[in-house]
Design a protein around this motif. Structure first.
Motif, PDB file in Angstrom:
ATOM      1  N   ALA A  68      89.003  46.427  66.644  1.00  0.00           N
ATOM      2  CA  ALA A  68      87.915  46.874  65.764  1.00  0.00           C
ATOM      3  C   ALA A  68      88.133  46.317  64.364  1.00  0.00           C
ATOM      4  N   GLY A  69      89.386  46.311  63.907  1.00  0.00           N
ATOM      5  CA  GLY A  69      89.705  45.765  62.592  1.00  0.00           C
ATOM      6  C   GLY A  69      89.285  44.314  62.452  1.00  0.00           C
ATOM      7  N   HIS A  70      89.444  43.548  63.526  1.00  0.00           N
ATOM      8  CA  HIS A  70      89.000  42.148  63.487  1.00  0.00           C
ATOM      9  C   HIS A  70      87.505  42.068  63.189  1.00  0.00           C
ATOM     10  N   LEU A  71      86.728  42.895  63.833  1.00  0.00           N
ATOM     11  CA  LEU A  71      85.280  42.871  63.590  1.00  0.00           C
ATOM     12  C   LEU A  71      84.939  43.408  62.200  1.00  0.00           C
ATOM     13  N   ILE A  72      85.648  44.422  61.756  1.00  0.00           N
ATOM     14  CA  ILE A  72      85.372  45.025  60.451  1.00  0.00           C
ATOM     15  C   ILE A  72      85.567  44.026  59.319  1.00  0.00           C
ATOM     16  N   VAL A  73      86.597  43.198  59.401  1.00  0.00           N
ATOM     17  CA  VAL A  73      86.889  42.276  58.302  1.00  0.00           C
ATOM     18  C   VAL A  73      85.996  41.039  58.296  1.00  0.00           C
ATOM     19  N   LEU A  74      85.279  40.809  59.380  1.00  0.00           N
ATOM     20  CA  LEU A  74      84.445  39.615  59.453  1.00  0.00           C
ATOM     21  C   LEU A  74      83.141  39.763  58.681  1.00  0.00           C
ATOM     22  N   PRO A  75      82.696  38.687  58.047  1.00  0.00           N
ATOM     23  CA  PRO A  75      81.355  38.718  57.455  1.00  0.00           C
ATOM     24  C   PRO A  75      80.324  38.834  58.583  1.00  0.00           C
ATOM     25  N   THR A  82      81.159  36.619  67.431  1.00  0.00           N
ATOM     26  CA  THR A  82      82.554  36.747  67.856  1.00  0.00           C
ATOM     27  C   THR A  82      82.642  37.212  69.304  1.00  0.00           C
ATOM     28  N   HIS A  83      83.523  36.554  70.034  1.00  0.00           N
ATOM     29  CA  HIS A  83      83.780  36.911  71.428  1.00  0.00           C
ATOM     30  C   HIS A  83      85.265  36.697  71.696  1.00  0.00           C
ATOM     31  N   THR A  84      85.999  37.763  71.883  1.00  0.00           N
ATOM     32  CA  THR A  84      87.399  37.760  72.285  1.00  0.00           C
ATOM     33  C   THR A  84      88.388  37.417  71.171  1.00  0.00           C
ATOM     34  N   ASP A  85      88.267  36.279  70.528  1.00  0.00           N
ATOM     35  CA  ASP A  85      89.241  35.829  69.531  1.00  0.00           C
ATOM     36  C   ASP A  85      88.568  35.758  68.166  1.00  0.00           C
ATOM     37  N   ALA A  86      89.059  36.535  67.208  1.00  0.00           N
ATOM     38  CA  ALA A  86      88.360  36.637  65.929  1.00  0.00           C
ATOM     39  C   ALA A  86      89.123  36.073  64.739  1.00  0.00           C
ATOM     40  N   THR A  87      90.402  35.867  64.845  1.00  0.00           N
ATOM     41  CA  THR A  87      91.204  35.506  63.679  1.00  0.00           C
ATOM     42  C   THR A  87      91.121  34.028  63.347  1.00  0.00           C
ATOM     43  N   ASP A  88      90.970  33.746  62.048  1.00  0.00           N
ATOM     44  CA  ASP A  88      91.006  32.344  61.640  1.00  0.00           C
ATOM     45  C   ASP A  88      92.116  32.057  60.643  1.00  0.00           C
ATOM     46  N   SER A  89      92.932  33.076  60.321  1.00  0.00           N
ATOM     47  CA  SER A  89      94.032  32.832  59.382  1.00  0.00           C
ATOM     48  C   SER A  89      95.103  33.910  59.512  1.00  0.00           C
ATOM     49  N   ILE A  90      96.291  33.568  59.042  1.00  0.00           N
ATOM     50  CA  ILE A  90      97.386  34.539  59.016  1.00  0.00           C
ATOM     51  C   ILE A  90      97.053  35.672  58.053  1.00  0.00           C
ATOM     52  N   ALA A  91      96.434  35.350  56.929  1.00  0.00           N
ATOM     53  CA  ALA A  91      96.064  36.386  55.949  1.00  0.00           C
ATOM     54  C   ALA A  91      95.114  37.405  56.572  1.00  0.00           C
ATOM     55  N   GLU A  92      94.155  36.907  57.349  1.00  0.00           N
ATOM     56  CA  GLU A  92      93.211  37.816  58.004  1.00  0.00           C
ATOM     57  C   GLU A  92      93.922  38.673  59.056  1.00  0.00           C
ATOM     58  N   GLU A  93      94.804  38.081  59.828  1.00  0.00           N
ATOM     59  CA  GLU A  93      95.550  38.829  60.841  1.00  0.00           C
ATOM     60  C   GLU A  93      96.402  39.917  60.189  1.00  0.00           C
ATOM     61  N   ASP A  94      97.054  39.588  59.090  1.00  0.00           N
ATOM     62  CA  ASP A  94      97.842  40.590  58.368  1.00  0.00           C
ATOM     63  C   ASP A  94      96.957  41.727  57.871  1.00  0.00           C
ATOM     64  N   ALA A  95      95.786  41.371  57.347  1.00  0.00           N
ATOM     65  CA  ALA A  95      94.855  42.389  56.858  1.00  0.00           C
ATOM     66  C   ALA A  95      94.404  43.305  57.990  1.00  0.00           C
ATOM     67  N   VAL A  96      94.180  42.735  59.156  1.00  0.00           N
ATOM     68  CA  VAL A  96      93.776  43.539  60.310  1.00  0.00           C
ATOM     69  C   VAL A  96      94.894  44.503  60.710  1.00  0.00           C
TER      70      VAL A  96
END
Length: 159
Positions: A68-75, A82-96
């Motif tokens: 859910a966090g992956h979807l929340i942080v996305l514009p 988005t389908h299955t894989d949402a991360t595009d950076s280490i910073a985003e993954e850490d934030a999630v």
């Protein structure tokens, strides 16, 4: 399947549904034994497709919060596709990871400590050795990332 982590069946799902709805997301419950759509890790792990988070009764709560966090942080424009894989950076993954802990703290019967413990049990790795050590001592960049995107208040609460 790791029996020691908190599962969706172990808690009241109504607050989870309300939490997701706050962010324009919808919890889709998958029948036991069925494959979870949009699951990156497969098995009992939560899945994401667009504005929907998929989970079974045996899905770990930390997994549901993470996805859910992956979807929340996305514009919005990225979330919709988005389908299955949402991360595009280490910073985003850490934030999630940071956000899933904070969101867990808002759910009755869950709490931040339980989410961090379950993250460790599942196998998340942090250079300080545990999710709690990372969250308390080494996650300032993730916290600032979330604050800059108005997903977390300066006091550390979810928006």
């Amino acid at each position: 399947m790791q029996p020691s982590v908190l599962r969706l069946a172990d808690i009241d799902g109504t607050p989870v549904e309300a939490l997701l709805a706050r962010y324009g997301l919808h919890l889709v419950r998958v029948a036991d034994g069925q494959a979870i759509p949009g699951s990156y890790w497969g098995e009992d792990e939560a899945g994401i497709i667009g504005h929907e988070v998929y989970a079974r009764s045996d899905t770990p709560v930390h997994s549901l919060l993470h996805e859910a966090g992956h979807l929340i942080v996305l514009p919005p424009e990225r979330r919709a596709t988005t389908h299955t894989d949402a991360t595009d950076s280490i910073a985003e993954e850490d934030a999630v990871c940071y956000l899933q802990i904070v969101l867990g703290g808002t759910l009755p019967g869950v709490g931040r400590v339980r989410v961090m413990t379950d993250m460790d049990t599942w196998g998340y790795t942090f250079r300080l050795g545990s999710a709690q050590a990372w969250f308390e001592q080494d996650a300032e960049n993730a916290r600032e990332w979330l604050i800059a995107r108005q997903l977390l208040t300066a006091a550390g609460e979810p928006v």
